[in-house]
Scaffold this motif. Sequence first.
Motif, mmCIF file in Angstrom:
data_model
loop_
_atom_site.group_PDB
_atom_site.id
_atom_site.type_symbol
_atom_site.label_atom_id
_atom_site.label_comp_id
_atom_site.label_asym_id
_atom_site.label_seq_id
_atom_site.Cartn_x
_atom_site.Cartn_y
_atom_site.Cartn_z
ATOM 1 N N PHE A 1 -43.545 38.249 11.524
ATOM 2 C CA PHE A 1 -43.296 39.144 10.398
ATOM 3 C C PHE A 1 -44.150 38.730 9.209
ATOM 4 N N ALA A 2 -44.542 39.723 8.449
ATOM 5 C CA ALA A 2 -45.278 39.453 7.216
ATOM 6 C C ALA A 2 -44.320 38.845 6.203
ATOM 7 N N GLY A 3 -44.820 37.891 5.470
ATOM 8 C CA GLY A 3 -43.996 37.216 4.475
ATOM 9 C C GLY A 3 -44.173 37.794 3.094
ATOM 10 N N ALA A 4 -44.176 36.926 2.123
ATOM 11 C CA ALA A 4 -44.328 37.328 0.731
ATOM 12 C C ALA A 4 -45.313 36.388 0.055
ATOM 13 N N CYS A 5 -46.037 36.934 -0.892
ATOM 14 C CA CYS A 5 -46.948 36.147 -1.720
ATOM 15 C C CYS A 5 -46.261 36.043 -3.077
ATOM 16 N N ILE A 6 -45.671 34.895 -3.323
ATOM 17 C CA ILE A 6 -44.840 34.736 -4.517
ATOM 18 C C ILE A 6 -45.577 33.842 -5.511
ATOM 19 N N TYR A 7 -46.551 34.436 -6.157
ATOM 20 C CA TYR A 7 -47.376 33.689 -7.102
ATOM 21 C C TYR A 7 -46.535 32.959 -8.146
ATOM 22 N N SER A 8 -45.407 33.553 -8.559
ATOM 23 C CA SER A 8 -44.588 32.949 -9.619
ATOM 24 C C SER A 8 -43.988 31.606 -9.211
ATOM 25 N N LYS A 9 -43.920 31.316 -7.928
ATOM 26 C CA LYS A 9 -43.351 30.045 -7.457
ATOM 27 C C LYS A 9 -44.410 28.992 -7.134
ATOM 28 N N GLU B 1 -40.847 29.330 0.466
ATOM 29 C CA GLU B 1 -40.519 30.057 -0.763
ATOM 30 C C GLU B 1 -39.301 30.972 -0.594
ATOM 31 N N GLY B 2 -38.719 30.995 0.593
ATOM 32 C CA GLY B 2 -37.486 31.747 0.785
ATOM 33 C C GLY B 2 -37.571 32.993 1.642
ATOM 34 N N GLN B 3 -38.764 33.443 2.014
ATOM 35 C CA GLN B 3 -38.878 34.692 2.775
ATOM 36 C C GLN B 3 -38.355 34.545 4.207
ATOM 37 N N THR B 4 -38.632 33.417 4.844
ATOM 38 C CA THR B 4 -38.125 33.189 6.198
ATOM 39 C C THR B 4 -36.596 33.132 6.157
ATOM 40 N N PHE B 5 -36.050 32.501 5.134
ATOM 41 C CA PHE B 5 -34.597 32.471 4.971
ATOM 42 C C PHE B 5 -34.043 33.888 4.802
ATOM 43 N N LYS B 6 -34.717 34.718 4.002
ATOM 44 C CA LYS B 6 -34.263 36.105 3.820
ATOM 45 C C LYS B 6 -34.250 36.865 5.148
ATOM 46 N N PRO C 1 -53.734 41.140 -2.425
ATOM 47 C CA PRO C 1 -53.557 41.218 -3.883
ATOM 48 C C PRO C 1 -53.895 39.896 -4.563
ATOM 49 N N THR C 2 -54.617 39.993 -5.661
ATOM 50 C CA THR C 2 -55.054 38.794 -6.378
ATOM 51 C C THR C 2 -54.509 38.706 -7.801
ATOM 52 N N ASP C 3 -53.702 39.660 -8.212
ATOM 53 C CA ASP C 3 -53.102 39.625 -9.545
ATOM 54 C C ASP C 3 -51.959 38.611 -9.524
ATOM 55 N N THR C 4 -52.197 37.441 -10.104
ATOM 56 C CA THR C 4 -51.220 36.359 -10.040
ATOM 57 C C THR C 4 -50.047 36.540 -11.004
ATOM 58 N N SER C 5 -50.043 37.607 -11.766
ATOM 59 C CA SER C 5 -48.909 37.863 -12.656
ATOM 60 C C SER C 5 -47.785 38.598 -11.918
ATOM 61 N N LYS C 6 -48.016 38.926 -10.648
ATOM 62 C CA LYS C 6 -47.020 39.653 -9.856
ATOM 63 C C LYS C 6 -46.740 38.915 -8.555
ATOM 64 N N ASP C 7 -45.576 39.216 -7.975
ATOM 65 C CA ASP C 7 -45.226 38.739 -6.641
ATOM 66 C C ASP C 7 -45.307 39.927 -5.689
ATOM 67 N N TYR C 8 -45.572 39.649 -4.408
ATOM 68 C CA TYR C 8 -45.763 40.718 -3.419
ATOM 69 C C TYR C 8 -44.958 40.415 -2.160
ATOM 70 N N GLU C 9 -44.115 41.343 -1.779
ATOM 71 C CA GLU C 9 -43.374 41.205 -0.534
ATOM 72 C C GLU C 9 -43.987 42.162 0.487
ATOM 73 N N PHE C 10 -44.410 41.607 1.617
ATOM 74 C CA PHE C 10 -45.051 42.400 2.665
ATOM 75 C C PHE C 10 -44.135 42.640 3.868
ATOM 76 N N THR C 11 -42.970 42.054 3.868
ATOM 77 C CA THR C 11 -42.060 42.149 5.011
ATOM 78 C C THR C 11 -41.685 43.599 5.284
ATOM 79 N N ASP C 12 -41.850 44.002 6.532
ATOM 80 C CA ASP C 12 -41.457 45.330 6.993
ATOM 81 C C ASP C 12 -40.015 45.206 7.484
ATOM 82 N N TRP C 13 -39.068 45.625 6.645
ATOM 83 C CA TRP C 13 -37.650 45.424 6.959
ATOM 84 C C TRP C 13 -37.189 46.285 8.133
ATOM 85 N N GLU C 14 -37.865 47.385 8.402
ATOM 86 C CA GLU C 14 -37.527 48.177 9.598
ATOM 87 C C GLU C 14 -37.865 47.392 10.858
ATOM 88 N N ARG C 15 -38.998 46.693 10.860
ATOM 89 C CA ARG C 15 -39.356 45.836 12.007
ATOM 90 C C ARG C 15 -38.358 44.689 12.150
#
Length: 179
Positions: A124-132, A12-17, A151-165
């Motif tokens: 690294f933690a990824g993202a839960c991108i329900y919209s995709k 979904e693109g998180q590893t690429f990011k 998170p279970t609200d499928t109307s939202k996307d969630y990024e868990f990546t710790d960018w400092e790490r």
Amino acid sequence: MARYLMIYHSREGQTFKIMSRFAEQLKATDHEVELLALPELAESFSLAGYDIAVIGASVRYGHFSPLLYQFIERHHHALDAMTSVFFGVNLTARKPEKNTPETNAYMKKFALKSPWVPDLQGVFAGACIYSKYTWYDKAVIRFIMKLTKGPTDTSKDYEFTDWERVDSFALKLAQLSSK
């Protein structure tokens, strides 16, 4: 400066990011970087001419892509002969007790399954991108998130990546030297 080969497999693109962030930081320290998508590499691809290889891949439904293992099977001797790095991206790593290669179940499975032994590993933690997600994937991932208190609200996307790490790991990458 070193010539880095950076190969990623991202669904979904998180590893690429994450890999792109590494590439930016390496370029800023005058390293040469080539960023390539694993699914686009030909079987005849060669690691020759690179000093350091960095491979990143995501987990989906408990597994890294078979393409990752096929690539490693073809190239593990070359990877072992050079300085090499592997990092995994998964939703389990959103939990502090599961965000190191030693404590992350998928990284432990990778170590058992892979003939390649990287010089440096990260997770690294990824993202839960329900919209995709397709309807089916959304339902399955929502169920998994419910079981794991995510998170279970499928109307939202969630990024868990710790960018400092991620940035801290990028510093480690920049300090690597060739074998």
